[in-house]
Write a protein that holds these residues in place. Structure first.
Motif, PDB file in Angstrom:
ATOM      1  N   ARG A   1      65.070   2.590 -23.853  1.00  0.00           N
ATOM      2  CA  ARG A   1      65.960   2.674 -25.008  1.00  0.00           C
ATOM      3  C   ARG A   1      66.063   4.073 -25.590  1.00  0.00           C
ATOM      4  O   ARG A   1      66.961   4.364 -26.372  1.00  0.00           O
ATOM      5  N   VAL A   2      65.104   4.944 -25.277  1.00  0.00           N
ATOM      6  CA  VAL A   2      65.131   6.284 -25.881  1.00  0.00           C
ATOM      7  C   VAL A   2      65.174   7.385 -24.817  1.00  0.00           C
ATOM      8  O   VAL A   2      66.101   8.188 -24.784  1.00  0.00           O
TER       9      VAL A   2
ATOM     10  N   ARG B   1      70.772 -11.732 -33.967  1.00  0.00           N
ATOM     11  CA  ARG B   1      71.813 -10.805 -34.347  1.00  0.00           C
ATOM     12  C   ARG B   1      72.218 -10.956 -35.814  1.00  0.00           C
ATOM     13  O   ARG B   1      72.394  -9.996 -36.556  1.00  0.00           O
TER      14      ARG B   1
ATOM     15  N   ASN C   1      71.166   0.019 -22.793  1.00  0.00           N
ATOM     16  CA  ASN C   1      70.947  -0.269 -24.202  1.00  0.00           C
ATOM     17  C   ASN C   1      71.004  -1.756 -24.478  1.00  0.00           C
ATOM     18  O   ASN C   1      70.508  -2.213 -25.489  1.00  0.00           O
TER      19      ASN C   1
ATOM     20  N   ASP D   1      62.752  15.455 -27.625  1.00  0.00           N
ATOM     21  CA  ASP D   1      61.619  15.482 -28.527  1.00  0.00           C
ATOM     22  C   ASP D   1      60.741  14.273 -28.207  1.00  0.00           C
ATOM     23  O   ASP D   1      61.137  13.130 -28.426  1.00  0.00           O
TER      24      ASP D   1
ATOM     25  N   PHE E   1      66.451  -1.011 -34.932  1.00  0.00           N
ATOM     26  CA  PHE E   1      65.618  -0.831 -33.725  1.00  0.00           C
ATOM     27  C   PHE E   1      64.356  -1.713 -33.705  1.00  0.00           C
ATOM     28  O   PHE E   1      64.155  -2.477 -32.752  1.00  0.00           O
TER      29      PHE E   1
ATOM     30  N   GLU F   1      59.958  -0.163 -22.720  1.00  0.00           N
ATOM     31  CA  GLU F   1      61.059  -0.279 -23.682  1.00  0.00           C
ATOM     32  C   GLU F   1      61.403   1.080 -24.275  1.00  0.00           C
ATOM     33  O   GLU F   1      62.571   1.415 -24.470  1.00  0.00           O
TER      34      GLU F   1
ATOM     35  N   ALA G   1      71.377  -5.034 -25.794  1.00  0.00           N
ATOM     36  CA  ALA G   1      71.796  -5.526 -27.100  1.00  0.00           C
ATOM     37  C   ALA G   1      71.966  -4.392 -28.097  1.00  0.00           C
ATOM     38  O   ALA G   1      72.571  -4.572 -29.139  1.00  0.00           O
ATOM     39  N   LEU G   2      71.423  -3.211 -27.769  1.00  0.00           N
ATOM     40  CA  LEU G   2      71.493  -2.116 -28.735  1.00  0.00           C
ATOM     41  C   LEU G   2      72.922  -1.646 -28.954  1.00  0.00           C
ATOM     42  O   LEU G   2      73.292  -1.252 -30.050  1.00  0.00           O
ATOM     43  N   ALA G   3      73.732  -1.669 -27.894  1.00  0.00           N
ATOM     44  CA  ALA G   3      75.121  -1.249 -28.059  1.00  0.00           C
ATOM     45  C   ALA G   3      75.896  -2.424 -28.639  1.00  0.00           C
ATOM     46  O   ALA G   3      75.875  -3.507 -28.095  1.00  0.00           O
TER      47      ALA G   3
ATOM     48  N   LYS H   1      65.287  -5.436 -33.287  1.00  0.00           N
ATOM     49  CA  LYS H   1      65.735  -5.824 -31.948  1.00  0.00           C
ATOM     50  C   LYS H   1      64.545  -6.007 -31.028  1.00  0.00           C
ATOM     51  O   LYS H   1      64.494  -6.930 -30.234  1.00  0.00           O
ATOM     52  N   LEU H   2      63.571  -5.100 -31.137  1.00  0.00           N
ATOM     53  CA  LEU H   2      62.395  -5.208 -30.270  1.00  0.00           C
ATOM     54  C   LEU H   2      61.594  -6.463 -30.573  1.00  0.00           C
ATOM     55  O   LEU H   2      60.856  -6.960 -29.735  1.00  0.00           O
TER      56      LEU H   2
ATOM     57  N   ALA I   1      59.388   5.387 -31.203  1.00  0.00           N
ATOM     58  CA  ALA I   1      59.795   4.097 -30.648  1.00  0.00           C
ATOM     59  C   ALA I   1      58.578   3.201 -30.440  1.00  0.00           C
ATOM     60  O   ALA I   1      58.605   2.008 -30.738  1.00  0.00           O
TER      61      ALA I   1
ATOM     62  N   HIS J   1      70.855   9.252 -30.451  1.00  0.00           N
ATOM     63  CA  HIS J   1      71.938   8.569 -29.741  1.00  0.00           C
ATOM     64  C   HIS J   1      72.316   7.255 -30.396  1.00  0.00           C
ATOM     65  O   HIS J   1      73.199   6.562 -29.901  1.00  0.00           O
TER      66      HIS J   1
ATOM     67  N   PRO K   1      55.733   0.841 -23.541  1.00  0.00           N
ATOM     68  CA  PRO K   1      56.093   2.092 -22.855  1.00  0.00           C
ATOM     69  C   PRO K   1      57.433   1.978 -22.118  1.00  0.00           C
ATOM     70  O   PRO K   1      58.261   2.890 -22.176  1.00  0.00           O
TER      71      PRO K   1
ATOM     72  N   SER L   1      62.362  11.981 -36.850  1.00  0.00           N
ATOM     73  CA  SER L   1      62.394  11.280 -35.566  1.00  0.00           C
ATOM     74  C   SER L   1      63.404  10.139 -35.522  1.00  0.00           C
ATOM     75  O   SER L   1      63.124   9.068 -34.998  1.00  0.00           O
TER      76      SER L   1
ATOM     77  N   LEU M   1      60.175  11.332 -30.465  1.00  0.00           N
ATOM     78  CA  LEU M   1      61.079  10.177 -30.526  1.00  0.00           C
ATOM     79  C   LEU M   1      60.506   9.005 -29.742  1.00  0.00           C
ATOM     80  O   LEU M   1      60.622   7.849 -30.149  1.00  0.00           O
TER      81      LEU M   1
ATOM     82  N   PHE N   1      66.594   8.380 -33.893  1.00  0.00           N
ATOM     83  CA  PHE N   1      67.104   8.440 -32.526  1.00  0.00           C
ATOM     84  C   PHE N   1      68.514   9.025 -32.549  1.00  0.00           C
ATOM     85  O   PHE N   1      69.417   8.414 -33.117  1.00  0.00           O
TER      86      PHE N   1
ATOM     87  N   PRO O   1      68.348   7.108 -22.107  1.00  0.00           N
ATOM     88  CA  PRO O   1      69.652   7.463 -22.686  1.00  0.00           C
ATOM     89  C   PRO O   1      69.760   8.943 -23.038  1.00  0.00           C
ATOM     90  O   PRO O   1      70.806   9.558 -22.850  1.00  0.00           O
ATOM     91  N   LEU O   2      68.643   9.531 -23.518  1.00  0.00           N
ATOM     92  CA  LEU O   2      68.711  10.928 -23.934  1.00  0.00           C
ATOM     93  C   LEU O   2      68.695  11.886 -22.748  1.00  0.00           C
ATOM     94  O   LEU O   2      69.112  13.026 -22.871  1.00  0.00           O
TER      95      LEU O   2
ATOM     96  N   GLU P   1      52.373  -0.193 -30.313  1.00  0.00           N
ATOM     97  CA  GLU P   1      53.341  -1.256 -30.567  1.00  0.00           C
ATOM     98  C   GLU P   1      52.685  -2.584 -30.929  1.00  0.00           C
ATOM     99  O   GLU P   1      53.351  -3.497 -31.400  1.00  0.00           O
TER     100      GLU P   1
ATOM    101  N   ASP Q   1      71.934   1.162 -36.107  1.00  0.00           N
ATOM    102  CA  ASP Q   1      71.106   0.832 -34.939  1.00  0.00           C
ATOM    103  C   ASP Q   1      69.708   1.435 -35.037  1.00  0.00           C
ATOM    104  O   ASP Q   1      68.748   0.877 -34.515  1.00  0.00           O
TER     105      ASP Q   1
END
Ligand SMILES: Nc1ncnc2c1ncn2[C@@H]1O[C@H](COP(=O)(O)OP(=O)(O)OP(=O)(O)O)[C@@H](O)[C@H]1O
Ligand SMILES: [Mg+2]
Lengths: 278, 366
Positions: A188-189, B115, A273, A168, B106, A184, A275-277, B109-110, A175, B97, A182, B93, A171, B95, A192-193, B81, B102
């Motif tokens: 990040r989206v 943390r 990812n 989609d 999001f 990032e 720091a996202l993970a 973090k950006l 973000a 995953h 663009p 919308s 998404l 995410f 991974p998808l 952004e 998270d």
């Protein structure tokens, strides 16, 4: 209705698998250890002679390289197609599909015409005065790579495309407005998808590569033979037991290869990812 | 608690904004001024340009003409952004995953938040939306209302001065929608940000807004408080779009107001004080709930007229009648069910009355 009848719609498929896959597989397994009586000597021979292990290793290496190069080339191409307007997408996909309608044999012969001593490339280069004598391209390892990648690339592109067209794009926009540049948003989206589909494509390409034998036989040198060529050779020599043992080694290597690809994908995802993970 | 600090909202302004897609004009000379901290809904029928206006503000679409300002920053040309606006989408919308935690983290973090602070603020956010223990769930494991809440928390976690919402409740059922409306109002008071909310549901707009901006054909038709929009529509378009109404053609001549459809003539002085009273034709709006049945004895107390009942529509607490006037125009009247006496049946002739101050003149387009 008794439980066993509940999945009757699967029966034809199961019957096919049983007759055309499971029974031959068991037959091969039996042949590899029962030729002529219960013995492991075919496997011993395979493991002891350096040449067989070298070919096994070469097969795995070629398949990995082809899978990775295909993925690297196909990913941006698929991305480009997905971003195009609908009608253009259809046209581009059609162009990608056309080579798939030709048999591998014909496409391999075509590469002989292109790469040969008096082939298209050499004639062009000599005509342009860039080289004096023909460059040797046919019967070399690069020739095998180029042809295998060209043959398998459409499959990878189509798998990537179908994974990406399921994403989609809302998404990615979400973000962006939440603060992602663009790149990032892609990292990040989008990546991974689309990774799962790309990995699926890589696995298909890897498995098909593991079984290639026409292309290396026609375009490669002596040292470019793959495991499948050995199987074919031993079958024609009626060494059924040894051919079956090679086939099982090939299967084993393919399974290990797939597991490695999956693990690598998981690591890549984690790295992307960042720091996202957590 | 950092999350619940009231951030100060910023003003939003569209000045003569135009946007065309080929030969379709999605926005035409669109002007809108939203005050800091205000909740304004963009209300209009499908295709009236609401989403386009929001996308121009978020930076997904570039306006072909005009200026867009957030606070005193001109934002056209800035990528999404860089605009520092939060946004909640109709399809959530989230995410797929990333888990709930998270997803909400999001934007933080950006923005390079540490943390430790992320953990604190996301926990606060989860508490605010009453999903404290669901941080590890994946979006696919949430109900529609929960997804909506997560999308909301994610959009406000970085305390944007402006929050945009594009039909965020359209996918929810009526009950849930109403309770989410109350929640949004409560969050709005707590957070203090400016909210631009798109909807095509007029009840939602009436219930939520500080002010409603009614849009039609890519233009702003009227912006006013919900009550003013309902009671004093400034055009036929707004009168017909917001709620149900009866439009009556009338003529002013000197001190007389003639309404031929009702076969009535009233003193012009009885109209609401603020209305224009120039000689000539005039259109009047009379809301269905402002018309009532009169008994024989009351006939002198109110202007009244006769009409024939065509059908009655049962609506729970109300009954809506469709009636036909002697000149064949139809009239809609709603009546609370507890009004005494027998309900008129189809084909019956009833005597109806109204208060002259409920006649709202509609200004003619100049
Ligand atoms: N990407 C686009 N390309 C071409 N025309 C578009 C595009 N986006 C919107 N439009 C047109 O612009 C006009 C306004 O569309 P917009 O999406 O802003 O309406 P809306 O008020 O949000 O409607 P809805 O309530 O149906 O969401 C419509 O006529 C629509 O067809
Ligand atoms: Mg819309």
């Amino acid at each position: 209705m008794p439980r066993i009848f509940r999945h009757w719609m699967l029966w034809p498929a199961l019957a096919m698998l049983l007759v055309f896959f499971l029974m031959p597989s068991v037959d091969i397994l039996r042949a590899s250890v029962m030729d002529p009586e219960l013995t492991f000597r075919h496997f011993e021979r395979f493991l002891e002679r350096a040449v067989y292990m070298r070919v096994l290793w070469h097969t795995v290496e070629v398949s990995f390289v082809v899978a990775i190069v295909c993925a690297v080339i196909a990913y941006p191409v698929a991305y480009f197609i997905v971003q195009s307007p609908r009608r253009v997408q259809f046209l581009l996909l059609l162009l990608i599909f056309i080579p798939l309608w030709m048999s591998i044999l014909i496409r391999s012969y075509a590469w002989m015409v292109v790469l040969g001593r008096e082939g298209v490339i050499n004639s062009l280069l000599m005509g342009a005065g860039l080289i004096e004598t023909p460059v040797r391209m046919l019967f070399t390892t690069p020739a095998v790579y180029v042809a295998m990648i060209q043959i398998l690339l459409p499959i990878q592109i189509v798998t990537c495309y179908s994974a990406m067209s399921d994403i989609d794009l809302g998404l990615v926009r979400a973000a962006r407005v939440l603060g992602a540049s663009p790149w990032e948003a892609t990292r990040r989206v989008f990546i991974p998808l689309s990774l799962d589909g790309t990995i699926t494509g890589m696995i298909i390409v890897f498995m098909l590569s593991m079984g290639f034998f026409i292309t290396p036989a026609l375009l490669g040198g002596r040292r470019d033979l793959l495991l499948a060529n050995l199987i074919e050779f031993n079958v024609t020599q009626l060494n059924w037991g040894f051919a079956a043992a090679i086939a099982l080694m090939l299967l084993l290597a393919a399974i290990v290869g797939i597991v490695v690809i999956r693990l690598a994908a998981r690591l890549l995802l984690r790295a992307l990812n960042g720091a996202l993970a957590r | 608690m950092p999350f619940t600090d009231a951030s100060s909202g910023e003003s939003v302004r569209f000045e003569g904004v135009g946007k065309s897609y080929g030969d379709v004009d999605a926005l035409v000379d669109f002007d809108l001024a939203v005050n800091p901290g205000e909740l304004v809904t963009l209300l209009g029928p499908s295709g009236s340009g609401k989403t386009t206006a929001l996308n121009v503000l978020a930076g997904f679409t570039q306006a072909t003409r005009g200026r867009v300002l957030i606070g005193d920053r001109e934002v056209q040309g800035l990528p999404p952004e860089k605009r520092d606006v939060g946004m909640v989408f109709q399809s959530y919308s989230l995410f797929p995953h990333l888990n709930v935690f998270d997803n909400i983290a999001f934007p933080l973090k950006l923005r390079g938040v540490s943390r430790k602070e992320i953990a604190e603020r996301v926990e606060d956010g989860l508490d605010m939306i009453q999903m404290g223990d669901l941080g590890q769930r994946m979006p696919a494991e949430l109900s529609g209302g929960q997804k909506q809440r997560v999308a909301f928390a994610r959009a406000v976690i970085f305390r944007p001065p402006v929050l945009l919402m594009d039909e965020p409740l359209a996918a929810l059922d009526l009950k849930l929608r109403e309770s989410m409306q109350a929640e949004i109002r409560a969050y709005h008071q707590r957070l203090g940000c400016t909210i631009v909310f798109v909807t095509h549901d007029q009840n939602e707009a009436l219930a939520l807004s500080d002010r409603i901006a009614v849009m039609g054909d890519g233009k702003l038709a009227q912006i006013d408080t919900p009550q003013a929009i309902y009671d004093a529509p400034q055009s036929r378009y707004v009168a017909e779009f917001i709620g149900k109404t009866n439009l009556l053609e009338a003529t002013v001549a000197g001190s007389d107001l003639a309404i031929p459809a009702l076969e009535l003539t009233l003193p012009v002085a009885d109209l609401p004080a603020h209305s224009a009273k120039r000689d000539g034709p005039i259109t009047l709006s009379l809301r269905p709930e402002r018309i009532f049945r009169v008994c024989q004895g009351d006939a002198e107390a109110y202007p009244n007229f006769e009409a024939r009942v065509e059908d009655a529509l049962f609506m729970g607490d109300m009954v809506q009648y469709r009636l036909r006037l002697p000149d064949a125009q139809t009239l809609i009247v709603t009546e609370r069910r507890d009004t005494g006496g027998a309900r008129p049946t189809r084909g019956a002739t009833v005597q109806l009355g109204f208060l002259p101050r409920d006649l709202t003149p509609i200004p003619e387009p100049s």
